[in-house]
Design an enzyme around this catalytic site. Structure first.
Site, PDB file in Angstrom:
ATOM      1  CE  LYS A 196      47.358  34.663  15.401  1.00  0.00           C
ATOM      2  NZ  LYS A 196      46.270  35.539  14.903  1.00  0.00           N
ATOM      3  CG  HIS A 215      43.691  36.208  10.865  1.00  0.00           C
ATOM      4  ND1 HIS A 215      44.771  35.844  10.101  1.00  0.00           N
ATOM      5  CD2 HIS A 215      44.217  36.778  11.981  1.00  0.00           C
ATOM      6  CE1 HIS A 215      45.885  36.173  10.718  1.00  0.00           C
ATOM      7  NE2 HIS A 215      45.575  36.744  11.853  1.00  0.00           N
TER       8      HIS A 215
END
Length: 528
Positions: A196, A215
């Site tokens: 991430k 995302h």
């Protein structure tokens, strides 16, 4: 690998460098180092220590020119002074010096025009395995000329004892120095910080180049039609994008540039709590040699107990995307025809499918809504609304409207259809109604993807002003219009207005500045 390169990173007296090891070599090191166990099916299982998830409050960006002019500072993007970064970099360098090190070189982004080269350095073999799984593995010829554009030094064993003096959140640190193209990690072993962390950087780099970072999951049909699936945890993003009739491009992180949609990653990172072969056969089948399980409970015979959450609810597996049989080898496809926003509305208010205008698409993208069930403890059954900007607020260094504006421009340019699909409750809120059937949800998704939804006549709902098809194949028309599915119409109206007010309240944060159009005009409007 040239030891001079490590010396340039401030790493002294490095003993052995294990550079871009194969899977067989990594697994051998993991076993010899006592880092892992091997499951019955040949996967590797590791524990990530006391941290079994990310530490978002320990993530900081160095406050420096010019990046500080672009970053949206606040709770998500916290500042750290360059002098503190320098001090913790020294701590990181000390931890990684005089050690055997694992160095892994990878790409992030399957588009030649947009990919970034990243080097990870760690003293833990399984962390090298993790990034090999998660990112795009260069060919041998690409490795010969590999030059990292960004470097991550993972000193997970180092802790910051001076964190209070530094004004930080804890002894854990996940720090990004954008100007010097480096990140340092300490105090947490959790692999997801690396995954991430680079996603956050892609969310910084790409929009400044006029490209969208997303995302979402993505797949492509037999006629080359690309679809994107946005949705927060529990909305069905992974399940619904995994389709036997469509090739999986990726399950989590993508970019959209002038050439089309492309995966950032070369692997998948799936939750495995309560995993079973019948409900998710693709993921279950992917857990074999090369896959890396995290924090699962395993018995002596190598049998994994996926139902056991005694270590964490967030049990995970990473694996190369090649472990999914029906994947798109190029990890990319053309511009999307359809975008689907998934929400699990536990209030039972939203329709199972509705078609959005461009303005509504930007509104619901910025809202990033889903609703989770609070649970039944002490009789609490009230759903809890969750809003996460762009369906990934924790990973957005820039202001959310930057991403929304790019989305709107690309929808216009490529004439993309956008739909809101509710995988949550129907006929009442949680506790009264029932969960939308997977059959009905699949019917809605299939109608979107094959275009048959466009043959329907649509009508607009009250308050949310969503465009809903009057009929859709075998789906009960009462299900299509939630108010009709509720026995108590007055109770529905109250629930609808209550949810609408939550949207309005959440969206107030976007009304304080002068934006190019009025986002709120596309949202719900409570009528007297």
């Amino acid at each position: 690998m040239n030891l001079t390169e490590l010396k340039e990173l401030g790493l002294e007296n490095v003993a052995k460098v294990y550079h871009n090891l194969s899977y067989d070599e990594l697994i051998q090191h993991e076993l010899e180092n006592g880092e892992c166990a091997v499951t019955k099916k040949g996967a590797t299982a590791v524990d990530t220590g006391i941290f079994t998830g990310r530490s978002p409050k320990d993530k900081y960006f160095v406050d420096a020119d010019p990046s500080n002019k672009y970053i949206a500072w606040g709770d998500v993007n916290q500042k750290v002074d360059a002098s503190i970064f320098a001090e913790l970099l020294e701590l990181t360098q000390k931890q990684l010096s005089n050690k055997d090190l694992y160095v892994t070189d990878v790409f992030c982004g399957a588009s030649a025009a947009s990919k970034k080269s990243v080097r990870f350095v760690s003293e833990i073999a399984w962390q090298s395995h993790f990034v090999k799984n998660m990112f795009i593995r260069p060919t041998s010829s690409e490795l010969e000329v590999f030059k990292p554009q960004f470097t991550v030094l993972n000193a997970c064993k180092a802790i910051n004892k001076k964190w209070k003096e530094h004004g930080l959140h804890s002894e854990v640190f996940v720090l990004f120095d954008i100007e010097n193209n480096m990140a340092i990690i300490g105090g947490t072993w959790y692999g997801g910080e690396m995954k991430k962390g680079i996603f956050s950087m892609m969310n910084y780099w790409l929009p400044l180049e006029g490209k969208l970072a997303m995302h979402c999951s993505a797949n492509v049909g037999q006629r080359g039609d690309t679809a994107l699936f946005f949705g927060l945890s529990g909305t069905g993003k992974t399940t619904l994008s995994t389709d036997p009739h469509r090739r999986l491009i990726g399950d989590d992180e993508h970019g959209w540039d002038n050439h089309g949609v492309f995966n950032f990653e070369g692997g998948c990172y799936a939750k495995v709590i309560n995993l079973d072969a019948k409900s998710e056969p693709e993921i279950y089948g992917a857990i074999k040699k090369g896959a890396l399980l995290e924090n699962v409970v395993m018995y002596d015979e190598g049998e994994v107990d996926y139902e056991n959450s005694s270590k964490t609810e967030n049990t995970r597996v990473s694996y190369p995307i090649e472990h999914i049989e029906n994947h798109e080898p190029s990890l990319s496809a053309g511009h999307p025809e359809n975008i689907i926003f998934l929400t699990a509305d536990a209030f039972g208010v939203l329709p199972p499918v509705s078609k959005l205008t461009k303005e509504q698409a930007m509104y619901y993208f910025l809202s990033g809504y889903t609703a989770k069930v609070a649970g039944t403890e002490r009789g609490i059954t009230e759903p809890v609304a969750t809003f996460s900007s762009c369906f990934g607020e924790a990973f957005l260094p820039l202001h959310p409207t930057v991403y929304a504006k790019l989305l709107g421009e690309k929808i216009d340019k490529h004439n993309v259809n956008v739909y809101l699909v509710n995988t949550g409750w129907t006929g009442g809120a949680y506790g009264v109604g029932k969960r939308m059937s997977i059959k009905d949800t699949r019917a809605c998704i299939n109608a979107v993807l094959d275009g048959t939804i466009n043959k329907s006549e649509f009508r607009t709902t009250k308050t949310f002003r969503l465009s809903v098809p009057n009929t859709l194949g075998d789906v009960n028309p009462k299900v299509l219009f939630p108010r009709e599915a509720w026995e108590d119409k007055e109770a529905y109206d109250k629930a609808r207005d209550k949810l609408a007010q939550m949207f309005i309240n959440n969206f107030q944060k976007y009304q304080s500045e002068n934006y190019e159009f009025d986002f709120t005009a596309a949202g719900p409007k409570i009528e007297s």
